[in-house]
Scaffold this motif. Sequence first.
Motif, PDB file in Angstrom:
ATOM      1  N   ARG A  57       0.919  -1.178  -0.101  1.00 18.12           N
ATOM      2  CA  ARG A  57      -0.061   0.031   0.056  1.00 18.12           C
ATOM      3  C   ARG A  57       0.660   1.323  -0.100  1.00 18.12           C
ATOM      4  NH1 ARG A  57      -2.338   4.033   0.219  1.00 18.12           N
ATOM      5  NH2 ARG A  57      -4.027   4.779   0.918  1.00 18.12           N
ATOM      6  N   LEU A  58       1.895   1.283   0.864  1.00 20.53           N
ATOM      7  CA  LEU A  58       2.877   2.614   0.934  1.00 20.53           C
ATOM      8  C   LEU A  58       3.595   2.619  -0.435  1.00 20.53           C
ATOM      9  CD1 LEU A  58       3.647   4.712   2.615  1.00 20.53           C
ATOM     10  CD2 LEU A  58       5.175   3.346   3.840  1.00 20.53           C
ATOM     11  N   LYS A  59       4.035   1.386  -1.035  1.00 18.25           N
ATOM     12  CA  LYS A  59       4.658   1.347  -2.316  1.00 18.25           C
ATOM     13  C   LYS A  59       3.845   2.228  -3.215  1.00 18.25           C
ATOM     14  CE  LYS A  59       7.239  -1.550  -5.607  1.00 18.25           C
ATOM     15  NZ  LYS A  59       6.699  -0.851  -6.762  1.00 18.25           N
ATOM     16  N   ASN A  60       2.576   1.932  -3.236  1.00 18.94           N
ATOM     17  CA  ASN A  60       1.741   2.460  -4.264  1.00 18.94           C
ATOM     18  C   ASN A  60       1.685   3.930  -4.253  1.00 18.94           C
ATOM     19  OD1 ASN A  60       0.954   0.036  -5.382  1.00 18.94           O
ATOM     20  ND2 ASN A  60      -0.967  -0.239  -3.952  1.00 18.94           N
ATOM     21  N   LYS A  64       2.844   6.368  -7.339  1.00 22.68           N
ATOM     22  CA  LYS A  64       2.080   7.356  -8.105  1.00 22.68           C
ATOM     23  C   LYS A  64       2.645   8.806  -8.200  1.00 22.68           C
ATOM     24  CE  LYS A  64      -1.600   7.028  -4.890  1.00 22.68           C
ATOM     25  NZ  LYS A  64      -2.856   7.043  -4.273  1.00 22.68           N
ATOM     26  N   ARG A  65       3.834   9.022  -7.456  1.00 22.75           N
ATOM     27  CA  ARG A  65       4.158  10.220  -7.503  1.00 22.75           C
ATOM     28  C   ARG A  65       5.935  10.113  -8.223  1.00 22.75           C
ATOM     29  NH1 ARG A  65       1.329   9.615  -3.185  1.00 22.75           N
ATOM     30  NH2 ARG A  65       0.314  11.478  -2.203  1.00 22.75           N
ATOM     31  N   GLY A  66       6.196   8.868  -8.925  1.00 24.64           N
ATOM     32  CA  GLY A  66       7.233   8.769  -9.549  1.00 24.64           C
ATOM     33  C   GLY A  66       8.266   8.620  -8.853  1.00 24.64           C
ATOM     34  N   VAL A  67       8.311   8.173  -7.563  1.00 29.87           N
ATOM     35  CA  VAL A  67       9.435   7.810  -6.972  1.00 29.87           C
ATOM     36  C   VAL A  67       9.609   6.181  -6.639  1.00 29.87           C
ATOM     37  CG1 VAL A  67      10.646   8.249  -4.722  1.00 29.87           C
ATOM     38  CG2 VAL A  67       9.088   9.925  -5.587  1.00 29.87           C
ATOM     39  N   GLU A  68      10.882   5.832  -7.036  1.00 28.76           N
ATOM     40  CA  GLU A  68      11.159   4.653  -7.038  1.00 28.76           C
ATOM     41  C   GLU A  68      11.176   3.911  -5.474  1.00 28.76           C
ATOM     42  OE1 GLU A  68      14.324   1.055  -8.614  1.00 28.76           O
ATOM     43  OE2 GLU A  68      14.849   3.332  -9.037  1.00 28.76           O
ATOM     44  N   ARG A  71       9.743  -2.931  -1.659  1.00 35.91           N
ATOM     45  CA  ARG A  71       9.344  -3.457  -0.446  1.00 35.91           C
ATOM     46  C   ARG A  71      10.561  -4.391   0.353  1.00 35.91           C
ATOM     47  NH1 ARG A  71       4.034  -6.801  -2.232  1.00 35.91           N
ATOM     48  NH2 ARG A  71       5.889  -7.625  -3.460  1.00 35.91           N
ATOM     49  N   SER A  72      10.436  -4.387   1.482  1.00 32.37           N
ATOM     50  CA  SER A  72      11.456  -5.184   2.153  1.00 32.37           C
ATOM     51  C   SER A  72      11.328  -6.813   1.775  1.00 32.37           C
ATOM     52  CB  SER A  72      11.460  -4.880   3.705  1.00 32.37           C
ATOM     53  OG  SER A  72      10.469  -5.754   4.236  1.00 32.37           O
ATOM     54  N   ILE A  73      10.110  -7.095   1.761  1.00 31.72           N
ATOM     55  CA  ILE A  73       9.820  -8.347   1.274  1.00 31.72           C
ATOM     56  C   ILE A  73      10.516  -8.840  -0.073  1.00 31.72           C
ATOM     57  CG2 ILE A  73       7.658  -8.756   2.720  1.00 31.72           C
ATOM     58  CD1 ILE A  73       6.283  -8.260   0.192  1.00 31.72           C
ATOM     59  N   ASP A  74      10.887  -7.830  -0.690  1.00 31.91           N
ATOM     60  CA  ASP A  74      11.335  -8.338  -2.045  1.00 31.91           C
ATOM     61  C   ASP A  74      12.996  -8.035  -2.077  1.00 31.91           C
ATOM     62  OD1 ASP A  74       8.720  -8.625  -3.228  1.00 31.91           O
ATOM     63  OD2 ASP A  74       8.447  -6.409  -3.518  1.00 31.91           O
ATOM     64  N   VAL A  75      13.274  -7.437  -1.057  1.00 31.43           N
ATOM     65  CA  VAL A  75      14.853  -7.320  -0.820  1.00 31.43           C
ATOM     66  C   VAL A  75      15.582  -8.211   0.048  1.00 31.43           C
ATOM     67  CG1 VAL A  75      16.585  -5.599  -0.156  1.00 31.43           C
ATOM     68  CG2 VAL A  75      14.473  -4.714  -1.577  1.00 31.43           C
ATOM     69  N   PHE A  76      14.905  -8.220   1.265  1.00 34.06           N
ATOM     70  CA  PHE A  76      15.294  -9.096   2.528  1.00 34.06           C
ATOM     71  C   PHE A  76      15.553 -10.399   1.989  1.00 34.06           C
ATOM     72  CE2 PHE A  76      13.588  -6.476   6.431  1.00 34.06           C
ATOM     73  CZ  PHE A  76      14.764  -5.512   5.979  1.00 34.06           C
ATOM     74  N   ASP A  77      16.797 -11.195   2.229  1.00 41.89           N
ATOM     75  CA  ASP A  77      16.860 -12.503   2.023  1.00 41.89           C
ATOM     76  C   ASP A  77      15.621 -13.277   2.892  1.00 41.89           C
ATOM     77  OD1 ASP A  77      19.111 -12.164   0.656  1.00 41.89           O
ATOM     78  OD2 ASP A  77      20.519 -12.642   2.214  1.00 41.89           O
TER      79      ASP A  77
END
Length: 211
Positions: A57-60, A64-68, A71-77
Amino acid sequence: MNIKKLFFFCLTLLAACSNTSLVENYKNPDIVLFDAYKVLIVGMAQNEEARINFESRLKNEFDKRGVEAMRSIDVFDLNFTDSKRSEEELDNFEQSLLDKGFDAILFTKITGATDRTSFRESVASWSSYGGGFPNDYHDNQSIYYDAGYYDPFTIYHAQTSLYCICEGKERSLIWRGAIDISDPKNIEKTTDRYVDLVVLAMEKQDLIFRE
């Protein structure tokens, strides 16, 4: 009405329509504006569904504002949150983020329930807080795996912190908001209200999100 009063008036209106309220708000006095171009979103929670929902939800909002943002779930091992991490491991992880082009971390955690006196004392110490994301994560990581971390209560105290990990700059706390969540029954609605409150607070403080 000056800007500061208008800011808190808007937050009060938003809180009145929900079960979330911003109870404390700290911004580094050395920072006027803060822009970030690649942000790691970390939602520290035992409930994986709630964590995924919150970070998505926060990533959305960033999308919407064009800021890359990622999510930690996609980055953390996969096993990163299964056990305690040392400060050295977290320092190395933060450096790896910097090497990958990240320049900020937005870190949210449920801190539990405190009485009002001790909570105010903890907020008063934010202005002198000298740690960064590794220290904050290290001190609170039991949230992920310690089933006895929370006592039963109906009001949750949460904190969202924005950390700078910019190249050539001190890695420091930029902003922190303390938000109370009263008796949450619907995870999705509570998450929406929490994220809306964080976004509004950051907009009013000229931090990444701009009005």
